[in-house]
Design a protein around this motif. Structure first.
Motif, PDB file in Angstrom:
ATOM      1  N   ASN A 226       0.847  -1.172   0.000  1.00  0.00           N
ATOM      2  CA  ASN A 226       0.000   0.000   0.000  1.00  0.00           C
ATOM      3  C   ASN A 226       0.891   1.233   0.000  1.00  0.00           C
ATOM      4  O   ASN A 226       1.354   1.674   1.033  1.00  0.00           O
ATOM      5  CB  ASN A 226      -0.920  -0.013   1.221  1.00  0.00           C
ATOM      6  CG  ASN A 226      -1.966   1.062   1.141  1.00  0.00           C
ATOM      7  OD1 ASN A 226      -2.027   1.798   0.159  1.00  0.00           O
ATOM      8  ND2 ASN A 226      -2.786   1.154   2.163  1.00  0.00           N
ATOM      9  N   GLN A 227       1.152   1.743  -1.171  1.00  0.00           N
ATOM     10  CA  GLN A 227       2.001   2.915  -1.295  1.00  0.00           C
ATOM     11  C   GLN A 227       1.168   4.146  -1.638  1.00  0.00           C
ATOM     12  O   GLN A 227       1.689   5.137  -2.107  1.00  0.00           O
ATOM     13  CB  GLN A 227       3.061   2.690  -2.364  1.00  0.00           C
ATOM     14  CG  GLN A 227       4.009   1.582  -2.013  1.00  0.00           C
ATOM     15  CD  GLN A 227       5.024   1.337  -3.113  1.00  0.00           C
ATOM     16  OE1 GLN A 227       4.920   1.875  -4.206  1.00  0.00           O
ATOM     17  NE2 GLN A 227       6.009   0.523  -2.800  1.00  0.00           N
ATOM     18  N   TYR A 228      -0.089   4.089  -1.396  1.00  0.00           N
ATOM     19  CA  TYR A 228      -0.971   5.195  -1.722  1.00  0.00           C
ATOM     20  C   TYR A 228      -0.966   6.178  -0.566  1.00  0.00           C
ATOM     21  O   TYR A 228      -1.223   5.809   0.571  1.00  0.00           O
ATOM     22  CB  TYR A 228      -2.377   4.667  -1.996  1.00  0.00           C
ATOM     23  CG  TYR A 228      -3.370   5.726  -2.301  1.00  0.00           C
ATOM     24  CD1 TYR A 228      -3.330   6.403  -3.500  1.00  0.00           C
ATOM     25  CD2 TYR A 228      -4.352   6.068  -1.390  1.00  0.00           C
ATOM     26  CE1 TYR A 228      -4.239   7.388  -3.797  1.00  0.00           C
ATOM     27  CE2 TYR A 228      -5.267   7.050  -1.671  1.00  0.00           C
ATOM     28  CZ  TYR A 228      -5.211   7.710  -2.886  1.00  0.00           C
ATOM     29  OH  TYR A 228      -6.111   8.682  -3.172  1.00  0.00           O
TER      30      TYR A 228
END
Length: 123
Positions: free
Chosen positions: A106-108
């Motif tokens: 999850n790099q958001y």
């Protein structure tokens, strides 16, 4: 020279494919001559045969030639009763549990602001 042989064989193949249609071409080209001299029903003009009887006769002769050129196959000479089907064991497939190689991270990121958007007020 490399292209010569494929072109020649293609032309020979096309010529062989046109052989069954040759009597029809001959009839179309020589229709007047056939209607005048070779027609079987010249004495019956009310039939309006115009040599089509001759065309049908030529097509029938060509079909008979095809049948005569084919070798007769006697099925008694080629029995298939001796053939037995081989019972091959079916392959059993074993399934091993696969590991889940999920590379999702999850790099958001999003900017959070305390301000809320308000539409402009029209007066």
């Amino acid at each position: 020279m490399k292209r010569f042989f494929p072109i020649v064989f293609t032309l020979l193949y096309m010529l062989a494919m046109l052989k069954p249609v040759l009597p029809v071409f001959d009839y179309v080209i020589n229709q007047d001559y056939i209607a005048e001299y070779l027609c079987i029903n010249k004495d019956k003009p009310e039939m309006h045969c115009d040599g089509k009887c001759y065309l049908m006769q030529m097509l029938e002769e060509q079909n008979n030639e095809k049948k005569q050129n084919l070798p007769a196959i006697d099925l008694k000479e080629y029995p298939i009763g001796f053939v037995t089907l081989i019972n091959l064991p079916s392959e059993t497939t074993t399934t091993t549990p696969q590991k889940n190689h999920n590379n999702y991270h999850n790099q958001y990121r999003f900017l959070t602001s305390e301000q809320h958007f308000h539409p402009p007020i029209f007066s």
